[in-house]
Design an enzyme around this catalytic site. Structure first.
Site, PDB file in Angstrom:
ATOM      1  N   SER A 145      49.939  44.970  45.133  1.00 34.81           N
ATOM      2  CA  SER A 145      49.644  44.265  43.714  1.00 34.81           C
ATOM      3  C   SER A 145      50.663  43.575  43.257  1.00 34.81           C
ATOM      4  O   SER A 145      51.791  44.313  43.594  1.00 34.81           O
ATOM      5  CB  SER A 145      48.818  45.256  42.747  1.00 34.81           C
ATOM      6  OG  SER A 145      49.088  44.778  41.637  1.00 34.81           O
TER       7      SER A 145
ATOM      8  N   TYR B  29      49.254  53.954  38.379  1.00 38.38           N
ATOM      9  CA  TYR B  29      48.443  53.097  39.395  1.00 38.38           C
ATOM     10  C   TYR B  29      49.442  52.117  40.013  1.00 38.38           C
ATOM     11  O   TYR B  29      49.577  52.170  41.386  1.00 38.38           O
ATOM     12  CB  TYR B  29      47.160  52.136  38.866  1.00 38.38           C
ATOM     13  CG  TYR B  29      47.070  51.255  39.748  1.00 38.38           C
ATOM     14  CD1 TYR B  29      46.193  51.336  40.832  1.00 38.38           C
ATOM     15  CD2 TYR B  29      47.452  49.828  39.536  1.00 38.38           C
ATOM     16  CE1 TYR B  29      45.837  50.241  41.791  1.00 38.38           C
ATOM     17  CE2 TYR B  29      47.023  48.838  40.427  1.00 38.38           C
ATOM     18  CZ  TYR B  29      46.165  49.041  41.600  1.00 38.38           C
ATOM     19  OH  TYR B  29      45.832  47.871  42.316  1.00 38.38           O
TER      20      TYR B  29
ATOM     21  N   LYS C 211      51.302  51.840  44.230  1.00 39.20           N
ATOM     22  CA  LYS C 211      51.318  50.811  44.985  1.00 39.20           C
ATOM     23  C   LYS C 211      52.649  50.714  45.415  1.00 39.20           C
ATOM     24  O   LYS C 211      53.130  50.432  46.810  1.00 39.20           O
ATOM     25  CB  LYS C 211      50.935  49.613  44.323  1.00 39.20           C
ATOM     26  CG  LYS C 211      49.340  49.496  44.269  1.00 39.20           C
ATOM     27  CD  LYS C 211      48.507  49.527  45.277  1.00 39.20           C
ATOM     28  CE  LYS C 211      47.163  49.397  45.235  1.00 39.20           C
ATOM     29  NZ  LYS C 211      46.300  49.534  46.372  1.00 39.20           N
TER      30      LYS C 211
HETATM   31  P1  NAD Z   1      37.039  48.365  44.306  1.00 39.09           P
HETATM   32  O1  NAD Z   1      37.245  49.637  43.373  1.00 39.09           O
HETATM   33  O2  NAD Z   1      36.091  47.402  44.063  1.00 39.09           O
HETATM   34  O3  NAD Z   1      37.225  48.955  45.885  1.00 39.09           O
HETATM   35  C1  NAD Z   1      37.737  50.021  46.327  1.00 39.09           C
HETATM   36  C2  NAD Z   1      36.918  50.791  47.135  1.00 39.09           C
HETATM   37  O4  NAD Z   1      37.591  51.972  47.690  1.00 39.09           O
HETATM   38  C3  NAD Z   1      35.627  51.073  46.380  1.00 39.09           C
HETATM   39  O5  NAD Z   1      34.437  50.946  47.393  1.00 39.09           O
HETATM   40  C4  NAD Z   1      35.832  52.487  46.525  1.00 39.09           C
HETATM   41  O6  NAD Z   1      34.625  53.349  46.534  1.00 39.09           O
HETATM   42  C5  NAD Z   1      36.552  52.968  47.663  1.00 39.09           C
HETATM   43  N1  NAD Z   1      37.452  54.052  47.768  1.00 39.09           N
HETATM   44  C6  NAD Z   1      38.184  54.446  46.635  1.00 39.09           C
HETATM   45  N2  NAD Z   1      38.753  55.729  46.826  1.00 39.09           N
HETATM   46  C7  NAD Z   1      38.409  55.866  48.432  1.00 39.09           C
HETATM   47  C8  NAD Z   1      38.638  57.093  49.114  1.00 39.09           C
HETATM   48  N3  NAD Z   1      39.323  58.324  48.863  1.00 39.09           N
HETATM   49  N4  NAD Z   1      38.036  57.156  50.305  1.00 39.09           N
HETATM   50  C9  NAD Z   1      37.230  55.922  50.732  1.00 39.09           C
HETATM   51  N5  NAD Z   1      36.873  54.994  49.830  1.00 39.09           N
HETATM   52  C10 NAD Z   1      37.477  54.992  48.694  1.00 39.09           C
HETATM   53  O7  NAD Z   1      38.607  47.554  44.204  1.00 39.09           O
HETATM   54  P2  NAD Z   1      38.960  46.098  44.543  1.00 39.09           P
HETATM   55  O8  NAD Z   1      39.015  45.413  43.353  1.00 39.09           O
HETATM   56  O9  NAD Z   1      38.015  45.633  45.501  1.00 39.09           O
HETATM   57  O10 NAD Z   1      40.477  46.363  44.976  1.00 39.09           O
HETATM   58  C11 NAD Z   1      40.651  46.729  46.621  1.00 39.09           C
HETATM   59  C12 NAD Z   1      42.085  47.017  46.596  1.00 39.09           C
HETATM   60  O11 NAD Z   1      42.865  46.107  46.224  1.00 39.09           O
HETATM   61  C13 NAD Z   1      42.450  48.270  45.870  1.00 39.09           C
HETATM   62  O12 NAD Z   1      43.492  49.001  46.629  1.00 39.09           O
HETATM   63  C14 NAD Z   1      43.021  47.836  44.763  1.00 39.09           C
HETATM   64  O13 NAD Z   1      44.213  48.881  44.339  1.00 39.09           O
HETATM   65  C15 NAD Z   1      44.053  46.645  45.388  1.00 39.09           C
HETATM   66  N6  NAD Z   1      44.033  45.569  44.486  1.00 39.09           N
HETATM   67  C16 NAD Z   1      42.911  45.325  43.529  1.00 39.09           C
HETATM   68  C17 NAD Z   1      43.287  44.203  42.487  1.00 39.09           C
HETATM   69  C18 NAD Z   1      42.259  43.816  41.376  1.00 39.09           C
HETATM   70  O14 NAD Z   1      42.826  43.334  40.536  1.00 39.09           O
HETATM   71  N7  NAD Z   1      40.910  44.045  41.769  1.00 39.09           N
HETATM   72  C19 NAD Z   1      44.641  43.809  42.520  1.00 39.09           C
HETATM   73  C20 NAD Z   1      45.681  43.921  43.259  1.00 39.09           C
HETATM   74  C21 NAD Z   1      45.450  45.205  44.151  1.00 39.09           C
HETATM   75  C1  WQD Z   2      44.785  39.711  32.353  1.00 36.43           C
HETATM   76  C2  WQD Z   2      45.186  39.038  31.050  1.00 36.43           C
HETATM   77  C3  WQD Z   2      45.500  40.668  28.934  1.00 36.43           C
HETATM   78  C4  WQD Z   2      41.375  42.007  28.889  1.00 36.43           C
HETATM   79  C5  WQD Z   2      45.476  44.225  36.149  1.00 36.43           C
HETATM   80  C6  WQD Z   2      46.550  45.154  36.732  1.00 36.43           C
HETATM   81  C7  WQD Z   2      47.136  44.941  37.974  1.00 36.43           C
HETATM   82  C8  WQD Z   2      45.987  44.458  38.862  1.00 36.43           C
HETATM   83  C9  WQD Z   2      45.121  43.253  38.139  1.00 36.43           C
HETATM   84  C10 WQD Z   2      45.110  45.852  40.405  1.00 36.43           C
HETATM   85  C11 WQD Z   2      46.389  39.848  30.225  1.00 36.43           C
HETATM   86  C12 WQD Z   2      44.360  39.950  28.911  1.00 36.43           C
HETATM   87  C13 WQD Z   2      42.724  41.481  29.117  1.00 36.43           C
HETATM   88  C14 WQD Z   2      40.851  41.911  27.603  1.00 36.43           C
HETATM   89  C15 WQD Z   2      42.843  40.424  27.248  1.00 36.43           C
HETATM   90  N1  WQD Z   2      45.111  45.238  39.301  1.00 36.43           N
HETATM   91  N2  WQD Z   2      43.143  40.492  28.569  1.00 36.43           N
HETATM   92  N3  WQD Z   2      41.593  41.002  26.541  1.00 36.43           N
HETATM   93  O1  WQD Z   2      46.716  43.174  33.276  1.00 36.43           O
HETATM   94  O2  WQD Z   2      47.210  41.009  34.729  1.00 36.43           O
HETATM   95  O3  WQD Z   2      46.429  42.906  35.702  1.00 36.43           O
HETATM   96  O4  WQD Z   2      44.543  43.929  36.876  1.00 36.43           O
HETATM   97  O5  WQD Z   2      46.315  45.939  41.026  1.00 36.43           O
HETATM   98  O6  WQD Z   2      47.608  45.963  38.476  1.00 36.43           O
HETATM   99  O7  WQD Z   2      47.545  45.819  35.704  1.00 36.43           O
HETATM  100  O8  WQD Z   2      44.795  42.096  34.415  1.00 36.43           O
HETATM  101  O9  WQD Z   2      42.620  41.147  33.940  1.00 36.43           O
HETATM  102  O10 WQD Z   2      43.597  43.159  32.644  1.00 36.43           O
HETATM  103  O11 WQD Z   2      44.386  41.031  32.083  1.00 36.43           O
HETATM  104  O12 WQD Z   2      43.195  39.753  26.703  1.00 36.43           O
HETATM  105  O13 WQD Z   2      39.962  42.362  27.223  1.00 36.43           O
HETATM  106  O14 WQD Z   2      44.030  39.040  29.943  1.00 36.43           O
HETATM  107  O15 WQD Z   2      46.272  41.122  27.888  1.00 36.43           O
HETATM  108  O16 WQD Z   2      47.090  38.884  29.271  1.00 36.43           O
HETATM  109  P1  WQD Z   2      46.507  42.259  34.449  1.00 36.43           P
HETATM  110  P2  WQD Z   2      43.828  41.784  33.355  1.00 36.43           P
END
Ligand code: NAD
Ligand code: WQD
Length: 337
Positions: free
Chosen positions: A124, A149, A153
């Site tokens: 991330s 969290y 990562k």
């Molecule tokens: P998500 O929660 O939709 O998907 C994660 C999946 O992993 C889920 O289906 C959950 O049931 C499964 N899971 C969690 N723990 C598990 C375990 N111990 N064993 C087996 N399955 C497990 O999330 P997502 O948004 O699809 O994110 C996928 C990956 O990308 C995650 O690692 C997340 O941290 C990373 N990521 C997400 C974002 C975002 O904003 N969505 C941003 C950066 C990184």
């Molecule tokens: C985006 C913008 C908020 C909600 C997070 C995690 C990051 C990654 C992605 C997994 C910001 C603003 C949000 C609301 C708002 N996840 N906001 N009102 O914070 O950039 O990233 O998700 O890895 O680790 O921290 O994403 O979508 O929460 O926020 O004004 O109700 O929207 O302040 O500027 P963020 P977000």
């Protein structure tokens, strides 16, 4: 040979499975449904017309993992499984360190014992911390994460880098995602958060559908053009296609490589609200609220490394991200059931 996709029932995982199947890969999905539903697997099959094996298992369960590796020939793992809520990680840090870090160590150990040493890992932009200026580049220092969290990562990235030092057969591709939004064009799969969404786009779509009264815009006094926070939103289908490109390269290389997956463009919260209003043809109620703790003013990528080496770049703009998020939400008002 198959590709094992951990967390393949989730938001990014399900979209990536669709693109992997479309590209002709055999996949096996592993998920414990901690944050997803079995319906998502049905929809992946419906969208691709292809079948795959599924194991309901936890990545911390070495015995269950060993069974999967014994029963299948697995060439590489795309590792999405993990918990991802920032506020939940603050209230339940041990659960996050155990699930994300111990789970990844357990998975790597079983992979290694079975001679499968190729992994694409979901990292991330949060690993860049708050001190680096945007555009963020892969060689900037990481760390200084502000919540458990993000720290998981950061630690996992370092564990995976260390793994590639003594054993040259290992190959790891770390993908640092920026802000994934949007949904599959069909409106059949998308993001299905539990409870009140923490992220901006699902919050907006739930206001638009009438489940929530208004959006709180968290801070309008940041040093950005309109005072609201700026982020690099990326369409989840572009992100999924980035995994296919990363996998293609990983299958013929070793060592640890890191890539940003972003568009390189920053949009403010109000830019996103207005783009959504245009896409959905309606007004979104919002109120200016205080800043959210731990937020930074601005975060966007330099995506040039992925373009140069993986031959990948994001194709969808903010308009399509909003249109597709809205199609998903309006066709599935209660998510996947
Ligand atoms: P998500 O929660 O939709 O998907 C994660 C999946 O992993 C889920 O289906 C959950 O049931 C499964 N899971 C969690 N723990 C598990 C375990 N111990 N064993 C087996 N399955 C497990 O999330 P997502 O948004 O699809 O994110 C996928 C990956 O990308 C995650 O690692 C997340 O941290 C990373 N990521 C997400 C974002 C975002 O904003 N969505 C941003 C950066 C990184
Ligand atoms: C985006 C913008 C908020 C909600 C997070 C995690 C990051 C990654 C992605 C997994 C910001 C603003 C949000 C609301 C708002 N996840 N906001 N009102 O914070 O950039 O990233 O998700 O890895 O680790 O921290 O994403 O979508 O929460 O926020 O004004 O109700 O929207 O302040 O500027 P963020 P977000």
């Amino acid at each position: 040979m198959s590709i094992l996709v951990t967390g393949g029932a989730g938001f990014i995982g399900s979209h990536t499975c669709v693109e992997l199947l479309n590209a002709g890969y055999d996949i096996i999905i592993l998920d414990n449904f901690a944050n997803s539903k079995p319906e998502s697997l049905k929809r992946i099959k419906e969208l691709t017309g292809k079948d795959f094996k599924f194991y309901e298992a936890d990545i911390r369960d070495a015995e269950a993992l060993q069974k999967i590796f014994s029963e299948n020939k697995i060439e590489a793992v795309i590792h999405f499984a993990g918990l991802k809520s920032v506020p939940q990680s603050i209230s339940q840090p041990l659960e996050y360190y155990d699930n994300n870090i111990a789970g990844t160590v357990c998975l790597c150990d079983v992979m290694s014992k079975n001679g499968c040493k190729k992994m694409v890992f979901s990292s991330s932009a949060t690993v860049y911390g708050s001190k680096n200026p945007s555009p963020l580049k892969e060689d900037m220092p990481t760390g200084g994460t502000t919540n458990p969290y993000g720290t998981t990562k950061y630690f996992i990235e370092n564990i995976l880098k260390d793994l590639c030092v003594p054993d040259k057969d290992w190959g790891v591709t770390i993908l640092r995602y920026f802000n994934p939004i949007g949904a599959h064009k069909s409106g059949r799969i998308g993001e299905d958060p539990n409870g009140i969404p923490g992220n901006l786009m699902p919050y907006i779509t739930q206001v638009a559908i009438g489940k929530l009264p208004h959006l709180n815009v968290c801070g309008n006094d940041y040093p950005t053009p309109d005072g609201t926070g700026v982020r690099d939103y990326i369409h989840v289908v572009d992100l999924a296609l980035g995994h296919v490109k990363a996998l293609e390269r990983l299958l013929r290389t070793n060592g640890c490589e890191v890539y940003n997956l972003g568009t390189g463009k920053g949009y403010s919260v109000l830019d996103v609200v207005h783009a959504f209003e245009k896409a959905a043809g309606m007004k979104v109620n919002y109120k200016i609220a205080p800043r959210r703790e731990g937020d930074i003013a601005c975060c966007y990528s330099d995506p040039s490394k992925a373009k140069e080496i993986l031959g990948w770049e994001a194709k969808y703009g903010i308009e399509e991200m909003c249109e597709d998020s809205w199609r998903w939400q309006s066709q599935n008002p209660n998510g996947l059931n």
